[in-house]
Design a protein around this motif. Structure first.
Motif, PDB file in Angstrom:
ATOM      1  N   ALA A 155      -4.311   3.689  -5.215  1.00 41.61           N
ATOM      2  CA  ALA A 155      -4.459   3.541  -3.769  1.00 41.61           C
ATOM      3  C   ALA A 155      -4.139   2.109  -3.358  1.00 41.61           C
ATOM      4  O   ALA A 155      -3.854   1.255  -4.191  1.00 41.61           O
ATOM      5  N   THR A 156      -4.192   1.857  -2.063  1.00 39.76           N
ATOM      6  CA  THR A 156      -3.696   0.597  -1.518  1.00 39.76           C
ATOM      7  C   THR A 156      -4.825  -0.318  -1.074  1.00 39.76           C
ATOM      8  O   THR A 156      -5.966   0.102  -0.894  1.00 39.76           O
ATOM      9  N   PHE A 157      -4.472  -1.582  -0.861  1.00 34.55           N
ATOM     10  CA  PHE A 157      -5.411  -2.575  -0.343  1.00 34.55           C
ATOM     11  C   PHE A 157      -4.596  -3.655   0.361  1.00 34.55           C
ATOM     12  O   PHE A 157      -3.387  -3.788   0.130  1.00 34.55           O
ATOM     13  N   PRO A 158      -5.227  -4.476   1.226  1.00 31.10           N
ATOM     14  CA  PRO A 158      -4.472  -5.472   1.993  1.00 31.10           C
ATOM     15  C   PRO A 158      -4.214  -6.732   1.188  1.00 31.10           C
ATOM     16  O   PRO A 158      -4.930  -7.057   0.237  1.00 31.10           O
ATOM     17  N   ALA A 159      -3.192  -7.472   1.591  1.00 33.07           N
ATOM     18  CA  ALA A 159      -2.891  -8.757   0.967  1.00 33.07           C
ATOM     19  C   ALA A 159      -3.984  -9.772   1.294  1.00 33.07           C
ATOM     20  O   ALA A 159      -4.713  -9.645   2.289  1.00 33.07           O
ATOM     21  N   VAL A 166      -8.995  -6.511  10.189  1.00 24.52           N
ATOM     22  CA  VAL A 166      -8.612  -5.110  10.352  1.00 24.52           C
ATOM     23  C   VAL A 166      -7.235  -4.982  10.992  1.00 24.52           C
ATOM     24  O   VAL A 166      -6.400  -4.182  10.561  1.00 24.52           O
ATOM     25  N   TRP A 167      -6.959  -5.797  12.001  1.00 22.08           N
ATOM     26  CA  TRP A 167      -5.765  -5.585  12.814  1.00 22.08           C
ATOM     27  C   TRP A 167      -4.476  -5.816  12.054  1.00 22.08           C
ATOM     28  O   TRP A 167      -3.496  -5.103  12.259  1.00 22.08           O
ATOM     29  N   GLY A 168      -4.451  -6.811  11.185  1.00 24.14           N
ATOM     30  CA  GLY A 168      -3.223  -7.071  10.442  1.00 24.14           C
ATOM     31  C   GLY A 168      -2.771  -5.879   9.615  1.00 24.14           C
ATOM     32  O   GLY A 168      -1.648  -5.378   9.781  1.00 24.14           O
ATOM     33  N   ALA A 210      13.531   1.125   1.496  1.00 22.31           N
ATOM     34  CA  ALA A 210      13.733   0.038   2.452  1.00 22.31           C
ATOM     35  C   ALA A 210      12.403  -0.488   2.986  1.00 22.31           C
ATOM     36  O   ALA A 210      12.204  -1.708   3.100  1.00 22.31           O
ATOM     37  N   ILE A 211      11.481   0.413   3.306  1.00 25.11           N
ATOM     38  CA  ILE A 211      10.173  -0.019   3.808  1.00 25.11           C
ATOM     39  C   ILE A 211       9.415  -0.777   2.715  1.00 25.11           C
ATOM     40  O   ILE A 211       8.768  -1.794   2.979  1.00 25.11           O
ATOM     41  N   THR A 217       4.533  -5.485   0.788  1.00 27.09           N
ATOM     42  CA  THR A 217       3.517  -6.362   0.226  1.00 27.09           C
ATOM     43  C   THR A 217       2.348  -6.629   1.160  1.00 27.09           C
ATOM     44  O   THR A 217       1.316  -7.148   0.737  1.00 27.09           O
ATOM     45  N   ASN A 218       2.476  -6.310   2.430  1.00 30.51           N
ATOM     46  CA  ASN A 218       1.364  -6.533   3.364  1.00 30.51           C
ATOM     47  C   ASN A 218       0.137  -5.721   2.999  1.00 30.51           C
ATOM     48  O   ASN A 218      -0.978  -6.260   2.942  1.00 30.51           O
ATOM     49  N   ALA A 219       0.331  -4.439   2.787  1.00 32.91           N
ATOM     50  CA  ALA A 219      -0.819  -3.565   2.529  1.00 32.91           C
ATOM     51  C   ALA A 219      -0.470  -2.416   1.590  1.00 32.91           C
ATOM     52  O   ALA A 219      -1.156  -1.391   1.577  1.00 32.91           O
TER      53      ALA A 219
END
Length: 332
Positions: A155-159, A166-168, A210-211, A217-219
């Protein structure tokens, strides 16, 4: 011998249940190959003896292309039956703008999440030795609840630069999914330059590549609620504890809902953007190769319009008279 089409299981497959089976398998394949590529980059190569040097940031290429090819092959598998949404954000966007039946939305979502969970279970079953070896090799050795690296297989997590904001991450997921769905809408739009020769699944995979290479790398570019939620549930069951739910780490907490809400919002935004800028334009333009609209009273293709128009009008009236006569005879 009984007709095979009369068997209960066959009849079930001919209904929405058949589409749900396709969504389940398509999403499972997406996760088996996608999360499998992350497992290779995180634990498989370092512990297998097949990596003679540290790939460093180049490991991201394994992940980006792994997910892109996973999407391509999953769409090839399920596309002919269910349309291969394999993503609740796509299902919701199509229900809002592509007349996909609302009654099927929730069943599709369930099939997608369950398929993602099953796919993640396959990845854990195949790579649990590599994961355990990776954990044992850490200095000091760690366990699953303490390992963000091995959790990232599923699963994913933020940088770090987002901190606990939250907003980023939320905006990142909205934008990433909007890009995905907007370009997907263009690819499947036969009025536009849709890929021919059954190449659409390959192009869809390239969108994901492409994405991943531009926003990943952001999230972690979940851009798919089922892709994150199903493996996250598996990670919770597999021993990663609070990193899975509620999604806590050294610099983030309660993250689990962002890869769900963000993509659902982003999918709707993406399809609305495409329809506003392109779809509605195509709707009012003549299709390529279509005959021009004739002037009022002129038959298409006639040179002078007068004699041919009169003759065609007379023929049309005769046809109408014959139709009324036939209807009267049937009513008698």
């Amino acid at each position: 011998m009984a007709d095979r089409t009369s068997r209960p299981w066959t009849r079930l497959r001919q209904t929405t249940a058949g589409e749900l089976l396709a969504e389940f398998l398509g999403t499972a394949i997406l996760i088996i190959l996608g999360c499998g590529s992350v497992a290779v980059a995180v634990a498989g190569l370092p512990g297998s003896g097949r990596q003679t040097g540290d790939f460093g940031p180049a490991n991201w290429l394994i992940i980006a292309w792994g997910w892109g090819l996973a999407v391509t092959l999953a769409v090839y598998v399920a596309g002919g039956v269910s349309g291969a949404h394999i993503n609740p954000a796509v299902t919701l966007a199509f229900a809002i703008r592509r007349k996909f039946p609302w009654a099927k939305v929730l069943p599709y979502w369930v099939a997608q999440v369950v398929g993602a969970f099953a796919g993640a279970a396959v990845v854990l079953g195949v790579y649990h030795n590599a994961i355990d070896a990776f954990l044992a090799a850490q200095n000091p050795p760690t366990d699953r609840p303490g390992s963000l690296a091995t959790f990232s297989i599923f699963a994913t997590f933020p940088a770090k630069y987002f901190g606990n904001g939250v907003w980023g991450p939320l905006v990142d997921q909205i934008v990433g999914t909007a890009i995905l769905v907007a370009i997907l809408a263009a690819i499947i739009d036969s009025r536009n330059q849709a890929p021919a020769a059954n190449l659409a699944p390959f192009v869809v995979g390239l969108i994901v590549v492409a994405i991943g290479l531009t926003y990943g790398t952001n999230a972690g570019y979940a851009i798919n609620p089922a892709r994150d939620l199903g493996p996250r549930l598996l990670a919770l069951a597999g021993g990663w504890g609070s990193k899975a739910f509620p999604g806590n780490g050294d610099w983030f907490s309660g993250y689990w809902w962002i890869p769900i809400v963000g993509p659902l919002v982003g999918g709707v935004v993406g399809v609305l953007i495409y329809d506003f800028f392109i779809g509605t334009v195509l709707a009012v333009r003549p299709a390529p190769g279509a005959e021009p609209t004739p002037e009022p009273g002129r038959v298409p293709g006639s040179a002078d319009g007068a004699g041919d128009g009169t003759r065609a009008e007379g023929e049309a009236l005769s046809d109408a008279d014959r139709a009324r006569s036939a209807q009267a005879q049937r009513s008698e």
